[in-house]
Design a protein around this motif. Sequence first.
Motif, PDB file in Angstrom:
ATOM      1  N   TYR A   1       0.854  -1.188   0.000  1.00 58.79           N
ATOM      2  CA  TYR A   1       0.000   0.000   0.000  1.00 58.79           C
ATOM      3  C   TYR A   1       0.892   1.241   0.000  1.00 58.79           C
ATOM      4  O   TYR A   1       2.030   1.214   0.495  1.00 58.79           O
ATOM      5  CB  TYR A   1      -0.897   0.022   1.239  1.00 58.79           C
ATOM      6  N   VAL A   2       0.355   2.323  -0.560  1.00 57.68           N
ATOM      7  CA  VAL A   2       1.102   3.587  -0.594  1.00 57.68           C
ATOM      8  C   VAL A   2       0.298   4.666   0.118  1.00 57.68           C
ATOM      9  O   VAL A   2      -0.920   4.537   0.311  1.00 57.68           O
ATOM     10  CB  VAL A   2       1.409   4.024  -2.046  1.00 57.68           C
ATOM     11  N   ASN A   3       0.984   5.722   0.503  1.00 62.16           N
ATOM     12  CA  ASN A   3       0.318   6.829   1.188  1.00 62.16           C
ATOM     13  C   ASN A   3      -0.907   7.284   0.398  1.00 62.16           C
ATOM     14  O   ASN A   3      -0.835   7.512  -0.806  1.00 62.16           O
ATOM     15  CB  ASN A   3       1.278   8.011   1.349  1.00 62.16           C
TER      16      ASN A   3
ATOM     17  N   ILE B   1      -6.989   5.169   6.096  1.00 63.21           N
ATOM     18  CA  ILE B   1      -6.086   5.685   5.075  1.00 63.21           C
ATOM     19  C   ILE B   1      -4.644   5.318   5.433  1.00 63.21           C
ATOM     20  O   ILE B   1      -4.246   5.356   6.604  1.00 63.21           O
ATOM     21  CB  ILE B   1      -6.232   7.219   4.917  1.00 63.21           C
ATOM     22  N   CYS B   2      -3.882   4.960   4.409  1.00 57.71           N
ATOM     23  CA  CYS B   2      -2.471   4.619   4.602  1.00 57.71           C
ATOM     24  C   CYS B   2      -1.672   5.910   4.807  1.00 57.71           C
ATOM     25  O   CYS B   2      -1.726   6.820   3.969  1.00 57.71           O
ATOM     26  CB  CYS B   2      -1.940   3.853   3.393  1.00 57.71           C
ATOM     27  N   ILE B   3      -0.944   5.984   5.914  1.00 58.94           N
ATOM     28  CA  ILE B   3      -0.134   7.171   6.199  1.00 58.94           C
ATOM     29  C   ILE B   3       1.363   6.837   6.195  1.00 58.94           C
ATOM     30  O   ILE B   3       2.185   7.720   6.398  1.00 58.94           O
ATOM     31  CB  ILE B   3      -0.530   7.819   7.536  1.00 58.94           C
ATOM     32  N   GLN B   4       1.683   5.577   5.972  1.00 58.76           N
ATOM     33  CA  GLN B   4       3.075   5.164   5.781  1.00 58.76           C
ATOM     34  C   GLN B   4       3.101   4.000   4.804  1.00 58.76           C
ATOM     35  O   GLN B   4       2.582   2.932   5.095  1.00 58.76           O
ATOM     36  CB  GLN B   4       3.728   4.747   7.090  1.00 58.76           C
TER      37      GLN B   4
ATOM     38  N   ASP C   1       0.325  -2.005  10.905  1.00 57.33           N
ATOM     39  CA  ASP C   1      -0.287  -3.226  10.382  1.00 57.33           C
ATOM     40  C   ASP C   1       0.679  -4.389  10.648  1.00 57.33           C
ATOM     41  O   ASP C   1       1.318  -4.916   9.734  1.00 57.33           O
ATOM     42  CB  ASP C   1      -0.538  -3.050   8.878  1.00 57.33           C
ATOM     43  N   THR C   2       0.775  -4.783  11.919  1.00 54.11           N
ATOM     44  CA  THR C   2       1.721  -5.843  12.310  1.00 54.11           C
ATOM     45  C   THR C   2       1.077  -6.803  13.308  1.00 54.11           C
ATOM     46  O   THR C   2       1.749  -7.279  14.239  1.00 54.11           O
ATOM     47  CB  THR C   2       2.998  -5.239  12.930  1.00 54.11           C
TER      48      THR C   2
ATOM     49  N   ILE D   1       6.926  -1.718   7.208  1.00 48.31           N
ATOM     50  CA  ILE D   1       5.671  -1.686   7.966  1.00 48.31           C
ATOM     51  C   ILE D   1       4.709  -0.666   7.361  1.00 48.31           C
ATOM     52  O   ILE D   1       5.082   0.477   7.084  1.00 48.31           O
ATOM     53  CB  ILE D   1       5.939  -1.339   9.443  1.00 48.31           C
ATOM     54  N   CYS D   2       3.492  -1.095   7.150  1.00 40.78           N
ATOM     55  CA  CYS D   2       2.420  -0.215   6.684  1.00 40.78           C
ATOM     56  C   CYS D   2       1.704   0.360   7.906  1.00 40.78           C
ATOM     57  O   CYS D   2       1.449  -0.352   8.886  1.00 40.78           O
ATOM     58  CB  CYS D   2       1.449  -1.015   5.820  1.00 40.78           C
ATOM     59  N   ARG D   3       1.377   1.641   7.848  1.00 39.34           N
ATOM     60  CA  ARG D   3       0.709   2.300   8.968  1.00 39.34           C
ATOM     61  C   ARG D   3      -0.598   2.920   8.496  1.00 39.34           C
ATOM     62  O   ARG D   3      -0.661   3.515   7.414  1.00 39.34           O
ATOM     63  CB  ARG D   3       1.621   3.366   9.585  1.00 39.34           C
ATOM     64  N   TRP D   4      -1.634   2.790   9.315  1.00 39.25           N
ATOM     65  CA  TRP D   4      -2.984   3.241   8.968  1.00 39.25           C
ATOM     66  C   TRP D   4      -3.488   4.299   9.939  1.00 39.25           C
ATOM     67  O   TRP D   4      -3.025   4.372  11.074  1.00 39.25           O
ATOM     68  CB  TRP D   4      -3.965   2.071   8.979  1.00 39.25           C
ATOM     69  N   LYS D   5      -4.471   5.062   9.477  1.00 40.21           N
ATOM     70  CA  LYS D   5      -5.156   6.043  10.311  1.00 40.21           C
ATOM     71  C   LYS D   5      -6.650   5.954  10.055  1.00 40.21           C
ATOM     72  O   LYS D   5      -7.096   5.876   8.903  1.00 40.21           O
ATOM     73  CB  LYS D   5      -4.657   7.455   9.988  1.00 40.21           C
ATOM     74  N   GLU D   6      -7.440   5.937  11.125  1.00 38.94           N
ATOM     75  CA  GLU D   6      -8.896   5.952  10.974  1.00 38.94           C
ATOM     76  C   GLU D   6      -9.277   7.242  10.268  1.00 38.94           C
ATOM     77  O   GLU D   6      -8.816   8.326  10.617  1.00 38.94           O
ATOM     78  CB  GLU D   6      -9.565   5.878  12.355  1.00 38.94           C
ATOM     79  N   ALA D   7     -10.126   7.136   9.235  1.00 36.43           N
ATOM     80  CA  ALA D   7     -10.391   8.290   8.365  1.00 36.43           C
ATOM     81  C   ALA D   7     -11.867   8.549   8.121  1.00 36.43           C
ATOM     82  O   ALA D   7     -12.239   9.100   7.090  1.00 36.43           O
ATOM     83  CB  ALA D   7      -9.667   8.106   7.038  1.00 36.43           C
TER      84      ALA D   7
END
Length: 211
Positions: free
Chosen positions: A87-89, A104-107, A128-129, A192-198
């Motif tokens: 995934y990308v930002n 939304i992907c933030i990293q 996302d780990t 590592i992929c990082r997410w944010k509630e959006a």
Amino acid sequence: MSTETNKLKLKIPSYSDEVENFVRDMGFNFEILDLISDDYVSATPTSGDYIRTKRLYNTTPVYGGFVGWINVRTGKAAPMWKSLKTYVNGDYIIPNVDNGHVYICIQSGTSAFTEPIFPVSTGIEFNDTRMSSTWAATTQYKLNDIVLPTIDNGRFYICIQAGESGNTEPPWQQVDGATTYDKNASWATYRICRWKEAGSAALFYPFGKIG
């Protein structure tokens, strides 16, 4: 001066209108008509913002199928989360089991093997780990186990060859897909992929059973 229609509130030009006002009113009318016009799709959308009650009509209706889909919750449409996917930002996803939220992907990075437990608090961020653990020496690992280095380097490692880890921590590779060899175990590298509630996720249901 123009008046409005009762139902759609379209502008009705008057004979006394100037050309500029007439053109502006017609442009407004076209926008309204475009907004309410029927949309045709082959499946529920995975992008875009949709208001509650928005209907999308099926481009390939068949006997036993449905006329289309109706949105029952105002929000953003997005694809479902997938494991080991890059995934990308700016990418959006929704959980495989609906919880009413979109993320939304933030990293930029790769999702883990196991789907996260998605938090629903507004704006919360998370890695996302899921099911990962910190690497340990002389430990038996099995395929698809996920470890994190004892010193964070922004990556996780998934076991691609089951076996026992070494007595000392290996020098971890940091290029996506590269393999780290750890005595009998081997690890593939992922950022590592990082997410944010959006916010709220749109939710479409089929309507109009055919037959």
